[in-house]
Design a protein around this motif. Structure first.
Motif, PDB file in Angstrom:
ATOM      1  N   GLY A 260       0.789  -1.221   0.000  1.00  0.00           N
ATOM      2  CA  GLY A 260       0.000   0.000   0.000  1.00  0.00           C
ATOM      3  C   GLY A 260       0.821   1.270   0.000  1.00  0.00           C
ATOM      4  O   GLY A 260       0.355   2.316  -0.441  1.00  0.00           O
ATOM      5  N   ALA A 261       2.068   1.187   0.504  1.00  0.00           N
ATOM      6  CA  ALA A 261       2.944   2.363   0.540  1.00  0.00           C
ATOM      7  C   ALA A 261       3.847   2.456  -0.680  1.00  0.00           C
ATOM      8  O   ALA A 261       4.707   3.334  -0.747  1.00  0.00           O
ATOM      9  N   GLY A 262       3.663   1.546  -1.633  1.00  0.00           N
ATOM     10  CA  GLY A 262       4.488   1.586  -2.839  1.00  0.00           C
ATOM     11  C   GLY A 262       5.804   0.852  -2.711  1.00  0.00           C
ATOM     12  O   GLY A 262       6.644   0.928  -3.612  1.00  0.00           O
ATOM     13  N   ARG A 263       6.004   0.126  -1.608  1.00  0.00           N
ATOM     14  CA  ARG A 263       7.268  -0.619  -1.428  1.00  0.00           C
ATOM     15  C   ARG A 263       7.174  -1.980  -2.108  1.00  0.00           C
ATOM     16  O   ARG A 263       6.112  -2.582  -2.167  1.00  0.00           O
ATOM     17  N   ARG A 264       8.316  -2.460  -2.607  1.00  0.00           N
ATOM     18  CA  ARG A 264       8.350  -3.771  -3.248  1.00  0.00           C
ATOM     19  C   ARG A 264       7.999  -4.874  -2.254  1.00  0.00           C
ATOM     20  O   ARG A 264       8.479  -4.873  -1.127  1.00  0.00           O
ATOM     21  N   VAL A 265       7.189  -5.811  -2.682  1.00  0.00           N
ATOM     22  CA  VAL A 265       6.952  -7.034  -1.912  1.00  0.00           C
ATOM     23  C   VAL A 265       8.064  -8.022  -2.275  1.00  0.00           C
ATOM     24  O   VAL A 265       8.424  -8.154  -3.448  1.00  0.00           O
ATOM     25  N   ARG A 266       8.625  -8.689  -1.289  1.00  0.00           N
ATOM     26  CA  ARG A 266       9.750  -9.588  -1.550  1.00  0.00           C
ATOM     27  C   ARG A 266       9.359 -10.704  -2.512  1.00  0.00           C
ATOM     28  O   ARG A 266       8.315 -11.336  -2.367  1.00  0.00           O
ATOM     29  N   THR A 267      10.231 -10.947  -3.489  1.00  0.00           N
ATOM     30  CA  THR A 267       9.974 -11.982  -4.489  1.00  0.00           C
ATOM     31  C   THR A 267       9.787 -13.341  -3.830  1.00  0.00           C
ATOM     32  O   THR A 267       8.907 -14.120  -4.224  1.00  0.00           O
ATOM     33  N   ALA A 268      10.609 -13.654  -2.836  1.00  0.00           N
ATOM     34  CA  ALA A 268      10.509 -14.961  -2.175  1.00  0.00           C
ATOM     35  C   ALA A 268       9.142 -15.131  -1.524  1.00  0.00           C
ATOM     36  O   ALA A 268       8.570 -16.234  -1.528  1.00  0.00           O
ATOM     37  N   GLU A 269       8.596 -14.053  -0.983  1.00  0.00           N
ATOM     38  CA  GLU A 269       7.276 -14.122  -0.332  1.00  0.00           C
ATOM     39  C   GLU A 269       6.196 -14.479  -1.353  1.00  0.00           C
ATOM     40  O   GLU A 269       5.304 -15.296  -1.077  1.00  0.00           O
ATOM     41  N   ILE A 270       6.277 -13.879  -2.538  1.00  0.00           N
ATOM     42  CA  ILE A 270       5.296 -14.176  -3.584  1.00  0.00           C
ATOM     43  C   ILE A 270       5.453 -15.611  -4.077  1.00  0.00           C
ATOM     44  O   ILE A 270       4.474 -16.346  -4.249  1.00  0.00           O
TER      45      ILE A 270
END
Length: 610
Positions: free
Chosen positions: A349-359
């Motif tokens: 929501g703040a425009g920060r990248r979500v970690r690839t490993a989490e996805i």
């Protein structure tokens, strides 16, 4: 003292950065013999046989003493002598009755570090812990730099040891590759297996592994051809028939045994026994004015089978409805992807990248991965995802994308898979990708959307007020639906009151219309050094039409940097280049809605000097 024999001879004393390996070949042979027998007495006769191959000169014993003296001096190994075996904590080269003994800790020799790793990898493999077996075998292989003792002259003992170590290395390679095959990574090891089978045409283990990898990639004819070539070479060079194991594998392929198609063991995909995942959120609103774009996307995703993976990129300015269009399209074609529909937002929501490993863990968990597999690192998670999706029909929806580099680990590999990308930036992912760019809705569609959302509202009694309200929404579906929702909550409002609310929302600190957050995420995705400059251009005194010269003068930056800033904003769907250009340079205008709805930082941006 540390000695490496798995490749060119390396010998280190107190300084690990200085290779002190002796140059003279017989001294190198002597050192290798003593190291490989560290902790044991090496008889004089065995050393002389290694150095002179059963025909030592009369001075052999004296020469051997000289070589040992040189080693003691070079590595400060002392000169202890006793009637029994040497027992000392530090490295020592002792003279004992009948021979020499080097006292050296096992972890100071790469050979002695490698062998326990391979023993552990074998035990892990037998326990069907293939992920750990693969990592342990790979750690052992990293100790090898070339063939063992490659630059050391070899007599009978060292020749035999070099052969043993070569077989050990080959066994380690097979163990690591077979672990990869059990993990479903046949695509990743195919090149390595092809090379190995070519180098060792009579190695049945290599030929069988190559056959298995090819078969799992639906290349049965090539797998059977590998068997025919191996059978001919084994008969020609060895005068033998293939082993029962290779024959059984060949027969299983001839009969299309389904057991060959899936990796075995407890650390493999369980998609057959698991309900196909559907991670897609439900669309929030019905689509208005996007029938053409929806038809184009669904035609690509649900069209006839293609050799390449169908990939659609939906781009546009904040608030144009990219996410909603992606979700509507994904739900409409979901029946064409029976193995799963996966969804992820790449920005929070703040425009920060979500970690690839989490996805990736979310995707793989839905496809049936075990908790042990989910502990893999990002690279291995991506490889596992590609491997599993190679033979599946999975739809992947990736929203809030700002950088093509973020996509690479998340794309499925199979031609039967589909990908939908909602992008805040113009991207190049593939030459075969279909690009759909969204602009604001036509005015007639805006008017229809508002009127149909609140058909019994008092606002419909004021056509002119409704038209003014629709114009204020700038063609952005996000704003239109926010206004419609407010009118539903307040049925006593007229269109005039709704208009006043929209105008007030443009200057409020909050996000009453729910669109500022989208603009904020787009601005947050800009390079950090450009963000204050971009916000400065939103200031009231800056004209709507921007040129590089005007921006350079306004911000106090160079003309080239101003042009780079404007192009960056255009790539992010915040500005629109105007044609024709003047003097080879474009002018630019803000996309509709950017100036009235984009958030501004609380503090004034810092101007930069040219």
């Amino acid at each position: 003292m540390r000695i490496n024999l798995l490749g060119p001879l390396q010998a280190y004393g107190d300084d690990d950065g200085v290779d002190m390996a002796p140059a003279a070949q017989k001294v190198r042979q002597t050192l290798a013999m003593l190291v490989l027998n560290a902790g044991r007495v090496v008889p004089f006769e065995q050393l002389m046989d290694e150095l002179w191959n059963d025909s030592p000169p009369a001075s052999a014993h004296t020469a051997l003493q000289t070589y040992v003296y040189q080693l003691r001096k070079r590595f400060s190994l002392g000169n202890p002598r006793s009637g029994g075996a040497v027992r000392a904590a530090g490295p020592l080269l002792g003279t004992v009755d009948g021979g020499y003994q080097l006292s050296l800790p096992a972890d100071h020799v790469d050979v002695f570090r490698c062998e326990p790793l391979l023993a552990r990898a074998g035990a892990e493999f037998r326990a069907e812990d293939f992920a750990r077996a693969r990592d342990t075998a790979a750690a052992a292989l990293r100790l090898w730099r070339d063939d063992a003792l490659v630059d050391v002259r070899k007599g009978p003992t060292l020749k035999a040891e070099a052969v043993r170590l070569k077989e050990l290395r080959t066994s380690a390679h097979h163990l690591r590759i077979e672990s990869d095959l059990h993990l479903g990574r046949h695509h990743e090891v195919l090149g390595e297996l092809t090379s190995m089978a070519g180098r060792e045409p009579t190695d049945e283990r290599a030929q069988g592994n190559l056959m298995t990898a090819l078969y799992r990639m639906d290349r049965r004819a090539e797998a059977l051809q590998v068997y025919r070539r191996a059978r001919e070479r084994i008969a020609t060079e060895l005068g033998l028939d293939p082993s029962p194991q290779l024959e059984a594998l060949h027969q299983a392929m001839l009969t299309s045994d389904e057991a060959l198609l899936r990796p075995a063991g407890r650390l493999t995909a369980v998609t057959v026994a698991t309900r196909a995942p559907c991670h897609l959120p439900a669309p929030r609103e019905r689509l208005t004015g996007r029938a053409g774009q929806l038809a184009r996307i669904t035609a690509v995703l649900a069209g006839p089978a293609r050799e390449d993976r169908p990939l659609v990129i939906v781009g546009g300015a904040p608030g144009t409805g990219k996410s909603e269009l992606c979700l509507h399209a994904a739900h409409e074609v979901s029946g064409h992807y029976p193995d799963g529909r996966l969804y992820a937002r790449l920005r929070d929501g703040a425009g920060r990248r979500v970690r690839t490993a989490e996805i990736l863990r979310s995707f793989l968990r839905g496809l049936g991965a075990t908790e042990e597999q989910l502990r893999l690192n990002t690279t291995d998670l991506s490889l596992l995802f590609r491997t599993w999706t190679a033979d599946l029909r999975v739809l992947v929806v990736l929203d809030d994308v700002c950088d093509a580099r973020d996509l690479t680990p998340l794309l499925p590999s199979g031609a039967g898979c589909g990908v939908v990308i909602g992008s805040r930036r113009r991207l190049f992912v593939s030459s075969s990708a279909v690009h759909v760019e969204l602009a604001g809705l036509p005015f007639a569609d805006c008017l229809h959307l508002l009127a149909s959302s609140v058909p019994s509202h008092w606002g419909t009694m004021d056509p002119e007020g409704l038209r003014r309200l629709a114009r204020l929404c700038r063609g952005l579906p996000g704003v239109l639906f926010a206004v419609a929702a407010q009118l539903r909550r307040r049925p006593h409002w007229t269109a005039r009151q709704a208009t006043a609310w929209v105008l007030a929302s443009g200057g409020a600190e909050g996000d009453a219309l729910g669109v500022r957050a989208g603009f904020g995420r787009t601005f947050a995705a800009l390079p950090t050094e450009l963000q204050p400059l971009a916000y400065a251009l939103l200031s009231p005194g800056v004209p709507d039409r921007l040129t590089p010269a005007l921006v350079a003068a306004t911000l106090g930056i160079s003309g080239q940097r101003a042009e780079d800033l404007l192009e960056e904003l255009a790539e992010s769907y915040l500005l629109r280049a105007q044609h024709p250009c003047v003097n080879g340079r474009f002018s630019y205008e803000w996309e509709p809605g950017t100036r009235p709805f984009a958030a501004r930082p609380n503090s004034a941006p810092v101007m930069c000097s040219a």
